[in-house]
Design an enzyme around this catalytic site. Structure first.
Site: not given
Ligand code: NAD
Ligand code: ZN
Length: 379
Positions: A47-49, A69-70, A99, A102, A105, A113, A117, A177, A372
């Protein structure tokens, strides 16, 4: 199991330094301590993270470290005090925990959590501040409490969701994830009524999962917005009916959307991490009832600016973490959505490789190829 209580020697992909290819090493995995479980990982994905913290640009560098993590796996043994998991249980590890004690939770409204977290800087177990991984006595650090790029890993019981043993782990591992995040952002937070119009900003894995959530919710128009038109064809499989590339227009996307939808969309979900897209996602919803949900993680210095009139005109702005799912309580039900064929998981899986080729998954992500890539621990 014969291995319970003993150190297990197995293969893990170790990141020795930021940005350097992972190397497969023999590591020692200590037995689980109080409130911990040791899990045999069968499938994991990237995953990106993981990539973000492996590159460690602007992040606290914690090395040597085992990322990942996935994943999906089977409990090998449990530590003292663990009562709701047993060896043989099928599980999904989760980067953020539950947990169950808390205030968060205990609240039906939160999944943040206090104890478990997400913490990206911590490389050790919460119980005793030690790592369970070592090579020749030298500790190797954990990542977000999961470290699934290892044949065996140790996790806090609160970061492990027990799922239906009939569910194929090579498929449902991707639910631990990004896919659940996007899905939950729509289903749990945006809650589009049947027949509504939903805009999805960003068509990466998270955005496609958000579109899937809109499809499942019965939205009739799902408008995908991305700067990269290569995402559009793929996005049709996830229910997107129309597309906008902001680069094709000389007026703001908000205005393009308002013209397409008679005043604005009913719901929008932002999955880009880009601050401009976040503002657009809010300003494009219809006055009176529109709801926008932010999912993307913005840059450190980003600031959200919009005219307060947009709120007074009865637009709602929300944000979500992990799609508002409580990991242990709710993930088993997401797996059931797949088992009942409501949620389609296969279309998110575009590649599959053996563990020995794990660096290929990083290359694919860099090139933006596929969604993926499943990494098979047993080849
Ligand atoms: P990704 O990079 O695969 O996809 C992002 C897409 O957004 C790309 O296709 C890109 O071209 C497009 N994009 C970028 N800027 C843009 C704009 N201004 N207008 C339109 N499109 C645009 O990323 P991903 O893995 O799908 O993750 C997306 C986001 O979600 C990331 O910021 C990630 O960190 C976040 N995320 C958040 C949580 C959460 O719990 N809130 C969990 C996981 C991931
Ligand atoms: Zn908790």
């Amino acid at each position: 199991m014969a291995t319970a209580g003993k150190v297990i020697k197995c293969k893990a992909a170790v990141a020795w330094e930021a940005g350097k290819p992972l190397s497969i090493e023999e590591v020692e995995v200590a037995p689980p301590q109080a409130m911990e479980v040791r899990v045999k990982i069968l499938f994991t994905s990237l995953c990106h993270t993981d990539v973000y913290f492996w590159e460690a640009k602007g992040q606290t560098p914690v090395f040597p470290r085992i990322f990942g993590h996935e994943a999906g796996g089977i409990v090998e043994s449990v530590g003292e005090g663990v009562t709701d998991l047993a060896p043989g249980d099928h599980v999904l590890p989760v980067f953020t925990g539950e947990c169950k004690e808390c205030p968060h939770c205990k609240s039906a409204e939160s999944n943040m959590c206090d104890l478990l977290r997400i913490n990206t800087d911590r490389g050790v177990m919460i119980g005793d501040g030690q790592s369970r991984f070592s090579i020749n006595g030298k500790p190797i650090f954990h990542f977000v409490g999961t470290s699934t790029f290892s044949e065996y890993t140790v996790m806090h019981v609160g970061c492990v969701a027990k799922i239906n043993p009939e569910a194929p782990l090579d498929k449902v591992c991707v639910l631990s994830c990004g896919i659940s995040t996007g899905l939950g952002a729509t289903i749990n937070v945006a809650k589009p009524p049947k027949g509504s119009t939903v805009a999805i900003f960003g068509l990466g894995a998270v955005g496609l999962a958000a579109a899937e959530g809109a499809r499942i919710s019965g939205a009739s128009r799902i408008i995908g917005i991305d700067l990269n038109p290569n995402r559009f064809e793929e996005a049709r499989k996830f229910g997107c009916t129309e597309f906008i590339n902001p680069k094709d227009h000389d007026k703001p996307v908000q205005q393009v959307l308002a013209e397409m939808t008679n005043g604005g969309v009913d719901r929008s979900v932002e999955c880009t991490g880009n601050i401009n897209a976040m503002v657009q996602a809010f300003e494009c919803v219809h006055d009176g009832w529109g709801v926008a949900v932010l999912v993307g993680v913005p840059q450190k210095d980003a600031e959200f600016k919009t005219h307060p009139m947009n709120f007074l005109n009865e637009r709602t702005l929300k944000g979500t973490f992990f799609g508002n799912y409580k990991p242990r309580t709710d993930l088993p039900n997401v797996v059931e959505m797949y088992m009942k064929k409501e949620l389609e998981v296969e279309k998110f899986i575009t590649h599959s490789i053996p563990f020995s080729e794990i660096n290929t998954a990083f290359d694919l992500m860099h090139k933006g190829e596929g969604i993926r890539c499943i990494i098979r621990m047993n080849n």
